[in-house]
Write a protein that holds these residues in place. Structure first.
Motif, PDB file in Angstrom:
ATOM      1  N   ASN A  77      25.796  38.874 -52.974  1.00  0.00           N
ATOM      2  CA  ASN A  77      26.600  39.185 -52.124  1.00  0.00           C
ATOM      3  C   ASN A  77      25.907  40.150 -51.234  1.00  0.00           C
ATOM      4  OD1 ASN A  77      26.762  41.591 -53.474  1.00  0.00           O
ATOM      5  ND2 ASN A  77      28.834  41.172 -54.193  1.00  0.00           N
ATOM      6  N   ARG A  78      26.645  40.845 -50.315  1.00  0.00           N
ATOM      7  CA  ARG A  78      26.128  41.415 -49.368  1.00  0.00           C
ATOM      8  C   ARG A  78      25.516  43.100 -50.259  1.00  0.00           C
ATOM      9  NH1 ARG A  78      29.369  41.148 -44.078  1.00  0.00           N
ATOM     10  NH2 ARG A  78      28.707  39.030 -43.477  1.00  0.00           N
ATOM     11  N   ALA A  79      26.178  43.239 -51.270  1.00  0.00           N
ATOM     12  CA  ALA A  79      25.913  44.534 -52.058  1.00  0.00           C
ATOM     13  C   ALA A  79      24.585  44.325 -52.872  1.00  0.00           C
ATOM     14  CB  ALA A  79      27.063  44.901 -53.080  1.00  0.00           C
ATOM     15  N   GLY A  80      24.271  42.763 -52.867  1.00  0.00           N
ATOM     16  CA  GLY A  80      22.910  42.811 -53.614  1.00  0.00           C
ATOM     17  C   GLY A  80      23.261  42.140 -55.136  1.00  0.00           C
ATOM     18  N   GLU A  81      24.655  41.969 -55.346  1.00  0.00           N
ATOM     19  CA  GLU A  81      25.013  41.524 -56.929  1.00  0.00           C
ATOM     20  C   GLU A  81      24.791  40.171 -57.050  1.00  0.00           C
ATOM     21  OE1 GLU A  81      28.786  44.143 -58.002  1.00  0.00           O
ATOM     22  OE2 GLU A  81      29.088  43.180 -56.160  1.00  0.00           O
ATOM     23  N   SER A  82      24.154  39.763 -58.236  1.00  0.00           N
ATOM     24  CA  SER A  82      24.420  38.179 -58.255  1.00  0.00           C
ATOM     25  C   SER A  82      25.711  37.587 -58.936  1.00  0.00           C
ATOM     26  CB  SER A  82      23.292  37.938 -59.774  1.00  0.00           C
ATOM     27  OG  SER A  82      21.863  38.428 -59.331  1.00  0.00           O
ATOM     28  N   GLY A  83      25.674  36.473 -58.479  1.00  0.00           N
ATOM     29  CA  GLY A  83      26.770  35.515 -58.718  1.00  0.00           C
ATOM     30  C   GLY A  83      26.804  34.052 -58.134  1.00  0.00           C
ATOM     31  N   TRP A  84      27.815  33.560 -57.523  1.00  0.00           N
ATOM     32  CA  TRP A  84      27.699  32.372 -57.115  1.00  0.00           C
ATOM     33  C   TRP A  84      28.041  32.336 -55.450  1.00  0.00           C
ATOM     34  CZ3 TRP A  84      26.298  28.434 -60.200  1.00  0.00           C
ATOM     35  CH2 TRP A  84      26.466  28.780 -61.519  1.00  0.00           C
ATOM     36  N   ILE A  85      27.309  31.618 -54.754  1.00  0.00           N
ATOM     37  CA  ILE A  85      27.846  31.449 -53.301  1.00  0.00           C
ATOM     38  C   ILE A  85      28.448  30.008 -53.362  1.00  0.00           C
ATOM     39  CG2 ILE A  85      26.207  32.902 -52.319  1.00  0.00           C
ATOM     40  CD1 ILE A  85      24.318  30.472 -51.707  1.00  0.00           C
ATOM     41  N   HIS A  86      29.415  29.896 -52.675  1.00  0.00           N
ATOM     42  CA  HIS A  86      30.150  28.628 -52.382  1.00  0.00           C
ATOM     43  C   HIS A  86      29.815  27.998 -51.147  1.00  0.00           C
ATOM     44  CE1 HIS A  86      32.377  29.682 -55.868  1.00  0.00           C
ATOM     45  NE2 HIS A  86      32.463  31.001 -55.475  1.00  0.00           N
ATOM     46  N   VAL A  87      29.302  26.675 -51.443  1.00  0.00           N
ATOM     47  CA  VAL A  87      28.795  25.862 -50.023  1.00  0.00           C
ATOM     48  C   VAL A  87      29.856  24.754 -49.730  1.00  0.00           C
ATOM     49  CG1 VAL A  87      27.014  24.778 -49.072  1.00  0.00           C
ATOM     50  CG2 VAL A  87      26.549  26.385 -50.734  1.00  0.00           C
ATOM     51  N   ALA A  88      30.513  24.766 -48.821  1.00  0.00           N
ATOM     52  CA  ALA A  88      31.524  23.650 -48.262  1.00  0.00           C
ATOM     53  C   ALA A  88      30.394  22.708 -47.498  1.00  0.00           C
ATOM     54  CB  ALA A  88      32.371  24.396 -47.430  1.00  0.00           C
ATOM     55  N   SER A  89      30.828  21.323 -47.845  1.00  0.00           N
ATOM     56  CA  SER A  89      30.291  20.348 -46.886  1.00  0.00           C
ATOM     57  C   SER A  89      31.643  19.950 -46.027  1.00  0.00           C
ATOM     58  CB  SER A  89      30.101  19.211 -47.932  1.00  0.00           C
ATOM     59  OG  SER A  89      29.043  19.238 -48.563  1.00  0.00           O
ATOM     60  N   CYS A  90      31.283  20.267 -44.761  1.00  0.00           N
ATOM     61  CA  CYS A  90      32.365  20.393 -43.807  1.00  0.00           C
ATOM     62  C   CYS A  90      32.444  19.136 -42.982  1.00  0.00           C
ATOM     63  CB  CYS A  90      32.363  21.512 -43.030  1.00  0.00           C
ATOM     64  SG  CYS A  90      32.891  23.125 -43.772  1.00  0.00           S
ATOM     65  N   ARG A  91      33.535  18.721 -42.586  1.00  0.00           N
ATOM     66  CA  ARG A  91      33.472  17.433 -41.533  1.00  0.00           C
ATOM     67  C   ARG A  91      33.639  18.183 -40.455  1.00  0.00           C
ATOM     68  NH1 ARG A  91      37.059  15.489 -45.779  1.00  0.00           N
ATOM     69  NH2 ARG A  91      35.934  13.595 -46.592  1.00  0.00           N
ATOM     70  N   THR A  92      32.969  17.859 -39.304  1.00  0.00           N
ATOM     71  CA  THR A  92      32.995  18.503 -37.960  1.00  0.00           C
ATOM     72  C   THR A  92      33.556  17.329 -36.970  1.00  0.00           C
ATOM     73  OG1 THR A  92      30.726  17.864 -37.749  1.00  0.00           O
ATOM     74  CG2 THR A  92      31.168  20.227 -38.662  1.00  0.00           C
ATOM     75  N   GLY A  93      33.793  16.143 -37.392  1.00  0.00           N
ATOM     76  CA  GLY A  93      34.253  15.249 -36.429  1.00  0.00           C
ATOM     77  C   GLY A  93      33.660  13.882 -36.886  1.00  0.00           C
ATOM     78  N   ALA A  94      33.894  12.828 -35.909  1.00  0.00           N
ATOM     79  CA  ALA A  94      33.110  11.428 -36.339  1.00  0.00           C
ATOM     80  C   ALA A  94      31.836  11.431 -35.850  1.00  0.00           C
ATOM     81  CB  ALA A  94      34.138  10.439 -35.473  1.00  0.00           C
ATOM     82  N   GLU A  95      31.209  12.402 -35.425  1.00  0.00           N
ATOM     83  CA  GLU A  95      29.793  12.269 -34.721  1.00  0.00           C
ATOM     84  C   GLU A  95      28.729  12.135 -35.871  1.00  0.00           C
ATOM     85  OE1 GLU A  95      30.031  16.586 -35.561  1.00  0.00           O
ATOM     86  OE2 GLU A  95      31.469  15.047 -34.638  1.00  0.00           O
ATOM     87  N   GLY A  96      28.881  12.680 -36.950  1.00  0.00           N
ATOM     88  CA  GLY A  96      27.820  12.770 -37.972  1.00  0.00           C
ATOM     89  C   GLY A  96      27.928  13.230 -39.247  1.00  0.00           C
TER      90      GLY A  96
END
Length: 187
Positions: A77-96
């Motif tokens: 995180n911004r404080a430098g603590e270790s943990g988990w980052i959460h990555v979303a696979s986002c739909r942005t439209g029909a284009e790709g």
């Protein structure tokens, strides 16, 4: 014959050292370019990204219409603590292919309840999708993830060059010692 082999190995090692020095110069230029990117105007989030022209460290935004899936990976995180980052696979439209968005950080790897929306942040490298957008803000239940940091990109090429030059010197010293030892035994 042994002298030819040793000399060929030494020349090869010196060549590899010189090559690493050239790579260090190239990497320095790349890092300067990436550092300058952080101060350039925002870009539209690319879909799909082009591997040889990634807009790394540029500001951008994307609208996540819905989350197609999640992955949690180790991060800070911004404080430098270790943990988990959460990555979303986002739909942005029909284009790709959509977009990969780091929505935040937590101590837990469980998927957050975030369902999408407008995200503003900084484009960072991603091991699966070439790039991902690291959000400036985090939704409820998460903390903002650490923004991408140019200092996290290694530039070890000078150290590798020193190693190759040292290997070449060691090979020569060992060979000279072996020749002297053989000369003493033959006397």
């Amino acid at each position: 014959m042994a002298t030819i082999i040793v000399l060929a190995a030494v020349v090869t090692m010196i060549g590899l050292g010189v090559w690493q020095l050239r790579r260090a110069e190239w990497k320095d230029a790349v890092l300067r370019e990436l550092a300058a990117a952080a101060h350039q105007p925002a870009v539209a989030y690319p879909a799909p990204p082009v591997a040889d022209a990634l807009p790394l460290f540029r500001r951008s935004a994307v609208t996540c219409l819905s989350v197609a899936g999640w992955r949690a990976t180790s991060g800070r995180n911004r404080a430098g603590e270790s943990g988990w980052i959460h990555v979303a696979s986002c739909r942005t439209g029909a284009e790709g292919p959509g977009a990969q968005v780091v929505v935040g950080w937590s101590r837990d790897d469980a998927n957050p309840a975030w369902a999408g929306g407008r995200v503003t942040g900084t484009i960072a490298p991603d091991s699966r999708s070439l790039i991902r957008l690291v959000a400036d803000d985090a939704p409820a239940g998460l903390m903002p993830a650490a923004p991408p940091d140019i200092d996290s990109i290694p530039n070890n090429h000078r150290a590798y060059a020193v190693q190759w030059f040292a290997f070449a010197a060691i090979a020569l010293v060992v060979y000279v010692v072996a020749l002297r030892s053989r000369a003493r035994r033959s006397r």
